[in-house]
Write an enzyme that holds these catalytic residues in place. Structure first.
Site, mmCIF file in Angstrom:
data_model
loop_
_atom_site.group_PDB
_atom_site.id
_atom_site.type_symbol
_atom_site.label_atom_id
_atom_site.label_comp_id
_atom_site.label_asym_id
_atom_site.label_seq_id
_atom_site.Cartn_x
_atom_site.Cartn_y
_atom_site.Cartn_z
ATOM 1 N N LYS A 42 3.008 -0.328 8.693
ATOM 2 C CA LYS A 42 4.281 0.125 8.147
ATOM 3 C C LYS A 42 5.365 -0.387 9.083
ATOM 4 O O LYS A 42 5.209 -0.346 10.312
ATOM 5 C CB LYS A 42 4.298 1.646 8.048
ATOM 6 C CG LYS A 42 5.643 2.232 7.603
ATOM 7 C CD LYS A 42 6.437 2.738 8.795
ATOM 8 C CE LYS A 42 7.798 3.262 8.350
ATOM 9 N NZ LYS A 42 8.625 3.731 9.501
ATOM 10 N N SER A 102 -11.293 6.056 1.253
ATOM 11 C CA SER A 102 -10.541 6.117 2.501
ATOM 12 C C SER A 102 -11.012 7.311 3.326
ATOM 13 O O SER A 102 -11.213 8.396 2.786
ATOM 14 C CB SER A 102 -9.036 6.246 2.197
ATOM 15 O OG SER A 102 -8.259 6.211 3.380
ATOM 16 N N ASN A 103 -11.211 7.062 4.611
ATOM 17 C CA ASN A 103 -11.586 8.127 5.558
ATOM 18 C C ASN A 103 -12.960 8.721 5.269
ATOM 19 O O ASN A 103 -13.183 9.918 5.478
ATOM 20 C CB ASN A 103 -10.519 9.226 5.561
ATOM 21 C CG ASN A 103 -9.156 8.724 5.975
ATOM 22 O OD1 ASN A 103 -8.995 8.161 7.060
ATOM 23 N ND2 ASN A 103 -8.158 8.891 5.105
ATOM 24 N N SER A 160 -2.535 2.496 10.440
ATOM 25 C CA SER A 160 -2.106 2.676 11.840
ATOM 26 C C SER A 160 -2.647 1.556 12.724
ATOM 27 O O SER A 160 -3.181 1.807 13.809
ATOM 28 C CB SER A 160 -2.551 4.043 12.381
ATOM 29 O OG SER A 160 -1.964 5.096 11.662
ATOM 30 N N PRO A 161 -2.509 0.297 12.311
ATOM 31 C CA PRO A 161 -3.151 -0.804 13.041
ATOM 32 C C PRO A 161 -2.526 -1.114 14.395
ATOM 33 O O PRO A 161 -3.153 -1.794 15.214
ATOM 34 C CB PRO A 161 -2.992 -1.984 12.078
ATOM 35 C CG PRO A 161 -1.749 -1.680 11.319
ATOM 36 C CD PRO A 161 -1.790 -0.181 11.115
ATOM 37 N N ASP A 190 0.836 -1.200 0.000
ATOM 38 C CA ASP A 190 0.000 0.000 0.000
ATOM 39 C C ASP A 190 0.869 1.248 0.000
ATOM 40 O O ASP A 190 1.777 1.396 0.829
ATOM 41 C CB ASP A 190 -0.891 -0.005 1.255
ATOM 42 C CG ASP A 190 -1.800 1.205 1.319
ATOM 43 O OD1 ASP A 190 -2.949 1.095 0.853
ATOM 44 O OD2 ASP A 190 -1.372 2.258 1.840
ATOM 45 N N GLU A 198 8.549 -9.615 12.111
ATOM 46 C CA GLU A 198 7.825 -9.728 13.378
ATOM 47 C C GLU A 198 6.327 -9.534 13.175
ATOM 48 O O GLU A 198 5.502 -10.304 13.670
ATOM 49 C CB GLU A 198 8.371 -8.692 14.358
ATOM 50 C CG GLU A 198 7.747 -8.715 15.730
ATOM 51 C CD GLU A 198 8.338 -7.625 16.598
ATOM 52 O OE1 GLU A 198 7.650 -6.604 16.823
ATOM 53 O OE2 GLU A 198 9.503 -7.782 17.027
ATOM 54 N N HIS A 222 -8.074 9.220 -1.357
ATOM 55 C CA HIS A 222 -7.371 9.213 -0.063
ATOM 56 C C HIS A 222 -8.211 9.862 1.039
ATOM 57 O O HIS A 222 -8.296 9.339 2.150
ATOM 58 C CB HIS A 222 -6.024 9.926 -0.207
ATOM 59 C CG HIS A 222 -5.027 9.525 0.823
ATOM 60 N ND1 HIS A 222 -3.676 9.672 0.649
ATOM 61 C CD2 HIS A 222 -5.169 8.971 2.045
ATOM 62 C CE1 HIS A 222 -3.032 9.223 1.711
ATOM 63 N NE2 HIS A 222 -3.918 8.797 2.583
ATOM 64 N N TYR A 280 2.662 10.106 -0.182
ATOM 65 C CA TYR A 280 3.837 9.530 0.474
ATOM 66 C C TYR A 280 5.127 9.838 -0.287
ATOM 67 O O TYR A 280 6.213 9.676 0.257
ATOM 68 C CB TYR A 280 3.707 8.007 0.599
ATOM 69 C CG TYR A 280 2.537 7.504 1.396
ATOM 70 C CD1 TYR A 280 1.730 8.358 2.147
ATOM 71 C CD2 TYR A 280 2.225 6.144 1.395
ATOM 72 C CE1 TYR A 280 0.653 7.878 2.860
ATOM 73 C CE2 TYR A 280 1.151 5.656 2.124
ATOM 74 C CZ TYR A 280 0.361 6.520 2.844
ATOM 75 O OH TYR A 280 -0.709 6.026 3.551
#
Length: 272
Positions: free
Chosen positions: A221, A130-131, A179-180, A37, A229, A100, A42
């Site tokens: 991210k 989005s949003n 932002s999970p 993504d 991880e 976006h 960005y």
């Protein structure tokens, strides 16, 4: 349900350094991520494209998403800017293109007509939003000829987005979580740390597994060892118990991290 979406994605927000971006996107693909993504804002689409081109993973196995910036949402600007994005990404077709934010130059009729046309001419495969508020989602669905494939929002244990998840389920689209891990703040939540200790896992892995168990596709991210991880959260999904899920859902703290003044939720629709 809508066509499948790789469950765990890789976000590229803040990966602005060319070498760093290429290295971490390639690392993610090597680990097993297949959903990448990015976004125009960005300023790394070119580097993401370089990573994909240089990767051993075939392009057809990668689900690539980007987002149109708020200054490019007029009809002609959508068409011109997505062509620039496609060239930077080095692909013939973008798998998923998002609005976006429904702010700035966004006009539902004008903007979404361009998105429909991009699907028709094969520049993009799927449309994302989005949003958006629920009423804005409803408006977009009325206007669009192509279906909404995904809705991307901030979502984590302190912002569970129950209403938007229910809306996604009822309207047959995916909910994607940015932002999970709440920019690392999940590591400060006692309930999540308690669960992590039971599984010899990290707080981030628990938060990601909780989202996945709810049917939400998180796009964390990461860089360095955190890439691998986070991916191991997939192994934890089936191990989380209903008690674990209830414990996370019972967290009292509620916090929205991304909250610009012009965000749609700060400008609710007028009462009828």
């Amino acid at each position: 349900m809508a066509d499948p979406l790789p469950t765990l994605g890789f976000g590229t927000y803040k990966l602005e350094d060319p070498e760093d971006c290429v290295e971490n996107v390639q690392r993610a693909l090597d680990v097993g991520y297949r959903h990448i993504d990015t976004a125009q804002v960005y300023e790394n689409e070119e580097y993401v494209g370089d990573a994909i081109a240089e990767s051993d993973v075939p392009r057809e196995e990668i689900f690539l998403a980007t987002k149109i910036g708020t200054e490019n949402l007029a009809y002609e600007d959508v068409l011109a800017s997505v062509e620039e994005s496609r060239e930077k990404l080095g692909v013939e077709t973008i798998d998923l293109l998002y609005v976006h934010w429904p702010t700035g130059e966004y006009d539902a009729e004008d903007t979404l007509e361009a998105f429909d046309d991009l699907v028709q001419n094969g520049t993009i495969d799927r449309i994302g939003l989005s949003n958006f508020r629920p009423d804005q989602l409803e408006e977009a669905e009325r206007i669009l000829q192509a279906p909404v494939f995904a809705h991307q929002v901030e979502c984590h244990p302190m912002l569970p987005q129950d209403e938007l998840l229910a809306y996604a389920e009822d309207n047959d689209h995916h909910l994607v979580a940015y932002s999970p891990i709440a920019r690392g703040e999940v590591a400060e939540v006692p309930e999540i740390n308690d669960i992590a200790g039971n599984y010899n896992a990290t707080a981030a892995q628990v938060a990601l597994a909780w989202l996945l168990k709810r049917g939400i596709s998180p796009i964390p991210k990461a860089s360095g060892d955190h890439v691998e991880e986070n991916y191991r959260a997939l192994e934890l999904v089936d191990e989380l118990t209903e008690a674990d899920v209830e414990k996370i859902e019972g967290i009292d703290d509620r916090e929205r991290l991304i909250d610009p003044d012009d965000a749609p939720w700060n400008d609710p629709p007028a009462a009828e």
